[in-house]
Design a protein around this motif. Sequence first.
Motif, PDB file in Angstrom:
ATOM      1  N   SER A  63       0.834  -1.202   0.000  1.00  0.00           N
ATOM      2  CA  SER A  63       0.000   0.000   0.000  1.00  0.00           C
ATOM      3  C   SER A  63       0.869   1.251   0.000  1.00  0.00           C
ATOM      4  O   SER A  63       0.527   2.255  -0.613  1.00  0.00           O
ATOM      5  CB  SER A  63      -0.987  -0.010   1.166  1.00  0.00           C
ATOM      6  N   PHE A  64       2.021   1.180   0.661  1.00  0.00           N
ATOM      7  CA  PHE A  64       2.942   2.322   0.615  1.00  0.00           C
ATOM      8  C   PHE A  64       3.428   2.563  -0.820  1.00  0.00           C
ATOM      9  O   PHE A  64       3.455   3.686  -1.313  1.00  0.00           O
ATOM     10  CB  PHE A  64       4.147   2.095   1.531  1.00  0.00           C
ATOM     11  N   ARG A  65       3.790   1.471  -1.491  1.00  0.00           N
ATOM     12  CA  ARG A  65       4.318   1.571  -2.856  1.00  0.00           C
ATOM     13  C   ARG A  65       3.263   2.166  -3.787  1.00  0.00           C
ATOM     14  O   ARG A  65       3.551   3.024  -4.606  1.00  0.00           O
ATOM     15  CB  ARG A  65       4.726   0.175  -3.334  1.00  0.00           C
ATOM     16  N   GLU A  66       2.030   1.696  -3.618  1.00  0.00           N
ATOM     17  CA  GLU A  66       0.956   2.180  -4.484  1.00  0.00           C
ATOM     18  C   GLU A  66       0.717   3.670  -4.280  1.00  0.00           C
ATOM     19  O   GLU A  66       0.490   4.404  -5.207  1.00  0.00           O
ATOM     20  CB  GLU A  66      -0.313   1.386  -4.187  1.00  0.00           C
ATOM     21  N   ARG A  67       0.814   4.102  -3.031  1.00  0.00           N
ATOM     22  CA  ARG A  67       0.493   5.491  -2.728  1.00  0.00           C
ATOM     23  C   ARG A  67       1.664   6.443  -2.981  1.00  0.00           C
ATOM     24  O   ARG A  67       1.468   7.569  -3.401  1.00  0.00           O
ATOM     25  CB  ARG A  67       0.064   5.579  -1.256  1.00  0.00           C
ATOM     26  N   PHE A  68       2.896   5.991  -2.739  1.00  0.00           N
ATOM     27  CA  PHE A  68       4.033   6.910  -2.797  1.00  0.00           C
ATOM     28  C   PHE A  68       5.066   6.570  -3.874  1.00  0.00           C
ATOM     29  O   PHE A  68       5.919   7.400  -4.176  1.00  0.00           O
ATOM     30  CB  PHE A  68       4.727   6.986  -1.429  1.00  0.00           C
ATOM     31  N   ALA A  69       5.022   5.363  -4.425  1.00  0.00           N
ATOM     32  CA  ALA A  69       5.958   4.943  -5.480  1.00  0.00           C
ATOM     33  C   ALA A  69       7.406   5.268  -5.109  1.00  0.00           C
ATOM     34  O   ALA A  69       8.134   5.912  -5.870  1.00  0.00           O
ATOM     35  CB  ALA A  69       5.572   5.594  -6.814  1.00  0.00           C
ATOM     36  N   ARG A  70       7.797   4.859  -3.922  1.00  0.00           N
ATOM     37  CA  ARG A  70       9.138   5.162  -3.400  1.00  0.00           C
ATOM     38  C   ARG A  70       9.642   3.910  -2.678  1.00  0.00           C
ATOM     39  O   ARG A  70       8.841   3.204  -2.057  1.00  0.00           O
ATOM     40  CB  ARG A  70       8.950   6.307  -2.390  1.00  0.00           C
ATOM     41  N   PRO A  71      10.935   3.622  -2.762  1.00  0.00           N
ATOM     42  CA  PRO A  71      11.423   2.442  -2.029  1.00  0.00           C
ATOM     43  C   PRO A  71      11.240   2.601  -0.517  1.00  0.00           C
ATOM     44  O   PRO A  71      11.307   3.714   0.004  1.00  0.00           O
ATOM     45  CB  PRO A  71      12.915   2.367  -2.388  1.00  0.00           C
ATOM     46  N   LEU A  72      11.001   1.470   0.138  1.00  0.00           N
ATOM     47  CA  LEU A  72      10.749   1.472   1.585  1.00  0.00           C
ATOM     48  C   LEU A  72      11.682   0.463   2.239  1.00  0.00           C
ATOM     49  O   LEU A  72      11.605  -0.727   1.970  1.00  0.00           O
ATOM     50  CB  LEU A  72       9.283   1.084   1.823  1.00  0.00           C
ATOM     51  N   LEU A  73      12.569   0.968   3.092  1.00  0.00           N
ATOM     52  CA  LEU A  73      13.584   0.117   3.718  1.00  0.00           C
ATOM     53  C   LEU A  73      13.413   0.129   5.232  1.00  0.00           C
ATOM     54  O   LEU A  73      12.889   1.094   5.786  1.00  0.00           O
ATOM     55  CB  LEU A  73      14.989   0.642   3.358  1.00  0.00           C
TER      56      LEU A  73
END
Lengths: 251, 193
Positions: A63-73
Amino acid sequence: MDSTHDPLLARLAGLATDAPDGLLGRIAARWTRAPSPVGELLVAFTDEGIVYARLEGEDFAASFRERFARPLLPAPRPPAGLLPALRSGRSSGLRFDLRDADDFQRDVLRAALTVPRGQVRPYSWIARLVGRPEAAREVASTLERNPVPVLIPCHRVVRADGAAGGHAFGRAAKEALLRAENVDLGEVRSLAEAGVLYLGSDTTGIVCFPTCHNARRITSAHRHGFHSVAQAERAGYRTCLHCRPGLAEAG
Amino acid sequence: MRDVDRETGTLPECADLVVKALVEDLDEGFAALFAAYRGLVFSTALRLCGRWADAEDLTAEAFLRAYRALCGYDRERVARLRSRAWLMTIVMNVWRNSLRTEARRPPTTLLEEPVETPDPHEGVEEAAVRRETGDELAGLLGLLPEDQRAAVVLRHVVDLPVGEIAVVLGLPQGTVKSHISRGLQRLRALTTP
């Protein structure tokens, strides 16, 4: 030609350098987990501040990727102030990254931050605070899409009739968050059913929202209910400087 | 920092590891991609645009675009990636776009900043070394036509093999070689007193 024999090539090779530290922080967000009154919270943050929070159980990364399109580490440590803010219910020391929101949404989210723990305000109050008195409905939908629920306390913004209204984590979570702050939404509702949206004290001459800490101190003998701020003002009351009930209606 | 063995010109194992990590998990794979190529991308960006702040912007933008592209790829496509050439192609596209944007802006030559803003975190010793070896030559790279600058930076600053540069720039190898040799010729003329 080999660079060891050609000074120009050796000098060109010497122009290579490593990327500065901290550059990854401009690209990727970090995530961590933290306890909240309604369960384990997954919190994403960038170098600008906290950007996203969801309850454990949803597919946070997706859901983070869909909303922000940014890598999450994964984060080596939680962002400054997160754990104390969750413990105390006070988010004033936290930095938020609301770049994803438009101006109106940002104003609404910042306005929700001003509602103290243990108190609620109606949607119309936020609408007036951000200078869009006609936009209570848009306020409600913006808060229902709050990217950082709990931390930006949109649960403290409810319907004028004392109904909880919507929440990103669902109505039950919204009510649980308010209960955890000792807000008696049932009382707000029964007052509203009796036509009382504001409470005044005849000793101070001040009128408040029912959940304002100043209203809760009024003893029943001195407590007077009002349907509108105008009605209270006609009776000689002035509005509380803390909860500013005048913002909830025109005039 | 060196990604290719000077003698054999072969890719190091890290390129395969990056693809493997990307297939496993997009976000962890991205961390591996960044770790493997941060110096390569930043060096290229710095020597192409000449300014530290622009190089940071270009590097961040390129990695972010790479991530967004990866989000849309299926596993097979990711598994087939030649990660370094693919990433460097994105870097060059972002750079060319930035040149176009800059060309559309009104000229500000009179108020132009110095060619290279030094890294604020750089130590005194490093700065001295850079001034001796880097500053002047880095500035001269900016005098080369864009095609030659790109080819020289990719070949001799970050040490990519000609075949890979051809892929990255979308040019025949012969054209790449001629850009490199003309660029070097020009630099020699500029650096010879």
